[in-house]
Design an enzyme around this catalytic site. Structure first.
Site, PDB file in Angstrom:
ATOM      1  N   GLY A  21       0.817  -1.212   0.000  1.00 16.09           N
ATOM      2  CA  GLY A  21       0.000   0.000   0.000  1.00 16.09           C
ATOM      3  C   GLY A  21       0.847   1.255   0.000  1.00 16.09           C
ATOM      4  N   ASN A  23       1.466   3.459  -2.335  1.00 14.03           N
ATOM      5  CA  ASN A  23       1.185   4.514  -3.305  1.00 14.03           C
ATOM      6  C   ASN A  23       0.568   5.757  -2.689  1.00 14.03           C
ATOM      7  OD1 ASN A  23      -1.105   2.357  -3.408  1.00 14.03           O
ATOM      8  ND2 ASN A  23      -2.111   4.277  -3.971  1.00 14.03           N
ATOM      9  N   ILE A  26       0.167   6.734   4.614  1.00 15.20           N
ATOM     10  CA  ILE A  26       1.231   6.283   5.499  1.00 15.20           C
ATOM     11  C   ILE A  26       2.218   5.374   4.771  1.00 15.20           C
ATOM     12  CG2 ILE A  26       1.663   4.817   7.527  1.00 15.20           C
ATOM     13  CD1 ILE A  26      -1.036   6.023   8.586  1.00 15.20           C
ATOM     14  N   GLY A  27       1.713   4.528   3.886  1.00 16.33           N
ATOM     15  CA  GLY A  27       2.594   3.652   3.132  1.00 16.33           C
ATOM     16  C   GLY A  27       3.548   4.431   2.246  1.00 16.33           C
ATOM     17  N   SER A 151      -4.326  -0.943  14.261  1.00 16.60           N
ATOM     18  CA  SER A 151      -5.088   0.280  14.511  1.00 16.60           C
ATOM     19  C   SER A 151      -5.564   0.292  15.959  1.00 16.60           C
ATOM     20  CB  SER A 151      -6.302   0.335  13.578  1.00 16.60           C
ATOM     21  OG  SER A 151      -7.221   1.331  13.980  1.00 16.60           O
ATOM     22  N   TYR A 179     -13.993  -4.515  10.935  1.00 19.04           N
ATOM     23  CA  TYR A 179     -12.708  -3.820  10.879  1.00 19.04           C
ATOM     24  C   TYR A 179     -11.915  -4.053  12.161  1.00 19.04           C
ATOM     25  CZ  TYR A 179      -9.232  -0.112  10.484  1.00 19.04           C
ATOM     26  OH  TYR A 179      -8.052   0.583  10.431  1.00 19.04           O
TER      27      TYR A 179
END
Length: 314
Positions: A21, A23, A26-27, A151, A179
């Site tokens: 991730g 792009n 945080i990534g 998270s 989630y």
């Protein structure tokens, strides 16, 4: 670690990293800062176009950065396997795996392999990726690390190992509960992985991090699940504007977990205030440290993904 920021990242020259991730959000910041300190970084992205765009932006911001976009769809175990094959062919050893990609509070859906989307992407995709890349991590010099990005919302729900759906369907689905369970799974996976590394005498550290409240694209899918503006989307937009820290700050716990000296096996790092601030050891729900749950989740995950950690027995 008081006041720790990206300027304190140790030299990463000679190290190879994979960031899922990478792009956006945080990534992206994680990949950029690792590259800034000399790491060769593979940007593992679902969209090839966005991956190429991220690589171009990093090269513009960090002249000389060694970054490589690569296709990875965590919602498709076939894609995960192909990514691992291509990485082994091109790079060999791996010093750092940052399991950052994720989805948040989406409407009910399924992955290509039939799993509930949040559990499938946030946990099973990364479980499979880590297992497939484990020989590459073992091939690296001592000090290799795996960082699982969880998270604070893991506190919403313990995982129900007797109801991982992939079959019950939409009727009983609660997107925020799902989630929370997927983020609990990230921490239980870290806990069991760390325990197995310790038992095997492996020199790989398994650690977790969370960004607190950071303004990223992740909230968009949660707040506007049908592409329409809702009360939740308005609240999140206000929160992002008033309370959230930028992605550059939200990435600090991940970068700390990935690079700082003294990071502990099975540690969990997040912002000092819980939602923002410099990285510190974070509170975690007691169920994320349960040995029996971690072991059961591991067995189920191997069965569902077909990825066996044969070189890391219990």
């Amino acid at each position: 670690m008081t006041g720790w920021d990206a300027t304190r990242i140790p030299d990463q020259s000679g190290r190879k990293a994979v960031v899922t991730g990478a792009n956006s959000g945080i990534g992206y910041v994680t990949a950029r800062e690792l590259a800034r300190r000399g790491a060769v970084v593979v940007l593992a992205c679902r969209s090839a176009a966005r991956g190429r765009g991220a690589a171009a932006r990093i090269r513009a911001e960090v002249p000389g950065a060694e970054v490589e976009p690569a296709d990875l769809d965590l919602a498709d175990l076939g894609s995960v396997r192909e990514f691992a094959r291509q990485y082994a062919r091109r790079h060999g050893a791996l010093d750092l795996l940052v399991n950052n990609a994720g989805v948040m509070a989406l409407p009910y859906g399924r992955t290509a392999d039939g799993f509930e989307t949040q559990f499938g992407v946030n946990h099973l995709g990364h479980f499979a990726l880590t297992g497939l890349l484990l020989p590459r991590l073992r091939a690296a010099a001592p000090g290799a690390r795996i960082v699982n990005v969880s998270s604070g919302f893991h506190a919403l729900a313990d995982i129900d190992l007797d109801d991982l759906d992939p079959l019950r369907g939409e009727a009983s689905y609660r997107r925020w509960t799902a989630y929370g369970r997927s983020k609990t799974a990230n921490l239980l996976f870290t806990h069991e992985l760390a325990r197995r590394f310790t038992a095997a005498g492996a020199t790989i550290t398994a650690v977790a991090a969370h960004p607190g409240y950071a303004s990223t694209n992740l909230q968009a899918g949660a707040s506007r699940p049908a592409g329409r503006r809702t009360f939740t989307s308005r609240v999140m937009a206000l929160g992002n504007a008033v309370l959230a820290q930028p992605a550059s700050s939200g990435a600090l716990p991940t970068l700390y977990a990935a690079t700082a000296p003294g990071v502990e096996q099975d540690g969990f790092y997040g912002p000092r205030l819980g939602w923002r601030g410099a990285p510190v050891r974070s509170w975690r729900a007691k169920w994320t440290l349960d040995d029996a749950s971690g072991a059961r989740l591991w067995v189920v995950s191997e069965k569902l993904t077909g990825v066996s950690y044969a070189s890391l027995p219990r």
